[in-house]
Design an enzyme around this catalytic site. Structure first.
Site, PDB file in Angstrom:
ATOM      1  NE  ARG A   1     120.348  20.351  67.617  1.00  0.00           N
ATOM      2  CZ  ARG A   1     119.593  20.195  68.713  1.00  0.00           C
ATOM      3  NH1 ARG A   1     118.578  19.333  68.694  1.00  0.00           N
ATOM      4  NH2 ARG A   1     119.857  20.878  69.824  1.00  0.00           N
TER       5      ARG A   1
ATOM      6  CE  LYS B   1     123.736  19.155  68.818  1.00  0.00           C
ATOM      7  NZ  LYS B   1     124.615  20.261  69.210  1.00  0.00           N
TER       8      LYS B   1
ATOM      9  CG  HIS C   1     122.284  26.149  61.971  1.00  0.00           C
ATOM     10  ND1 HIS C   1     121.875  25.421  63.068  1.00  0.00           N
ATOM     11  CD2 HIS C   1     122.616  27.376  62.445  1.00  0.00           C
ATOM     12  CE1 HIS C   1     121.971  26.175  64.143  1.00  0.00           C
ATOM     13  NE2 HIS C   1     122.420  27.364  63.799  1.00  0.00           N
TER      14      HIS C   1
ATOM     15  NE  ARG D   1     118.808  24.221  65.792  1.00  0.00           N
ATOM     16  CZ  ARG D   1     118.077  23.632  66.739  1.00  0.00           C
ATOM     17  NH1 ARG D   1     116.872  23.175  66.446  1.00  0.00           N
ATOM     18  NH2 ARG D   1     118.526  23.508  67.972  1.00  0.00           N
TER      19      ARG D   1
ATOM     20  CG  HIS E   1     119.070  25.263  72.308  1.00  0.00           C
ATOM     21  ND1 HIS E   1     118.854  26.556  71.881  1.00  0.00           N
ATOM     22  CD2 HIS E   1     119.663  24.619  71.271  1.00  0.00           C
ATOM     23  CE1 HIS E   1     119.297  26.686  70.632  1.00  0.00           C
ATOM     24  NE2 HIS E   1     119.789  25.530  70.248  1.00  0.00           N
TER      25      HIS E   1
ATOM     26  CE1 TYR F   1     119.488  29.928  66.228  1.00  0.00           C
ATOM     27  CE2 TYR F   1     119.882  29.242  68.489  1.00  0.00           C
ATOM     28  CZ  TYR F   1     119.912  28.985  67.143  1.00  0.00           C
ATOM     29  OH  TYR F   1     120.396  27.785  66.687  1.00  0.00           O
TER      30      TYR F   1
END
Length: 299
Positions: free
Chosen positions: A149, A173, A245, A248, A271, A280
């Protein structure tokens, strides 16, 4: 129970028991504040411990009419559900009014995928005679090689580079750390930037450990990374809508189309849910057809 006490307790719960990052806590707080605002407009005013499912549905209709998109509505509903789970745990309420609250159907728009030629052209357009050129090349190589990210890229620390074993440690995150493999081209570009260019910068106090710095010796902002990529895309006449992004997304797409295990990709992307990784897998029809022919027992 009044809203201020409920929200204050909820914030403490998120911080102490859920160990969420400050940004995540603030996002939850903003969403519950919207519910409080709506509740305060009703007659009679609604309280957090007496609100009903129908009233929560009314709130979702209200934010929808304000122009909030389905993905944002879904996020708010998730926050409301967490808030009422907390109230249940604290015995403030006996039944959970949000249990049957449904999120709107959302269609995720998949970003463009960069071809290998696109990436080669973007990197070839970088002026390596300028000090920032070597930095920008390293940025693009690391984004594509590691699937980071943009916030993970700008927060990357020298102390978290383990280039001798081909890994970098990333803070994602919720301040969660993970190890991500780094490829040969990215490692080479990173070493040139660190050993031949960055060493000559006058680095600001407190910024010494950041990998990517601007000309003033401070770590790069997210906005600057966006600008670097947009300028390069314009320079080569790339018509795709791209951002950090996109690298990514391309990283994940090539891995999955190449046969990588979905859970391995989930781990590398950081994730929490495999469902997030599954967006994806927009593989082309021919790839899907050949996969089914090869692996399905009745094909």
């Amino acid at each position: 129970m009044d809203w201020q006490s409920a929200i204050k307790g909820f914030k403490s719960y998120l911080k102490l028991e859920k160990s969420l990052a400050e940004n995540s806590i603030m996002a939850y707080e903003r969403d519950i504040e919207k519910l409080y605002q709506y509740s305060d407009m009703q007659e009679p005013k609604l309280k957090p411990d007496t609100i009903t499912l129908n009233e929560l549905r009314g709130f979702i209709v209200w934010v929808s009419e304000l122009g909030m998109i389905p993905t944002s509505q879904a996020r708010i509903i998730s926050g409301i559900k967490t808030f009422y789970k907390y109230l249940m745990m604290e015995d403030v309420i006996k039944t959970n009014p949000s249990e049957l609250l449904e999120a709107p159907k959302t269609r995720r728009k998949l970003p463009d995928v960069l071809t290998i030629v696109d990436i080669d052209n973007l990197i070839a357009a970088i002026d390596l005679s300028k000090p920032e050129g070597q930095r920008n090349k390293a940025i693009l190589e690391v984004l594509f090689s590691c699937g980071l990210r943009v916030s993970e890229l700008t927060g990357l620390k020298i102390s978290n580079l383990y280039l001798d074993i081909d890994f970098v440690k990333v803070t994602g995150k919720g301040s969660k750390e993970r190890l991500v493999p780094i490829g040969g081209e990215a490692k080479k570009a990173l070493k040139i930037w660190l050993e031949q260019v960055r060493v000559h910068l006058d680095i600001k106090k407190g910024e010494e450990d950041y990998v990517f710095l601007n000309r003033r010796g401070a770590h790069l902002t997210r906005e600057m990374v966006f600008i670097i990529i947009k300028r390069l895309a314009a320079q080569i006449g790339l018509k795709k809508q791209i951002s950090p992004h996109t690298f990514r997304h391309s990283f994940a797409t090539y891995l999955i189309e190449g046969g990588a295990d979905l859970r391995a990709v989930q781990e590398m992307l950081g994730h929490e849910s495999i469902t997030t990784t599954e967006i994806y897998t927009h593989l082309d029809r021919e790839f899907l057809r050949s996969t089914i022919i090869e692996f399905h027992p009745r094909s």
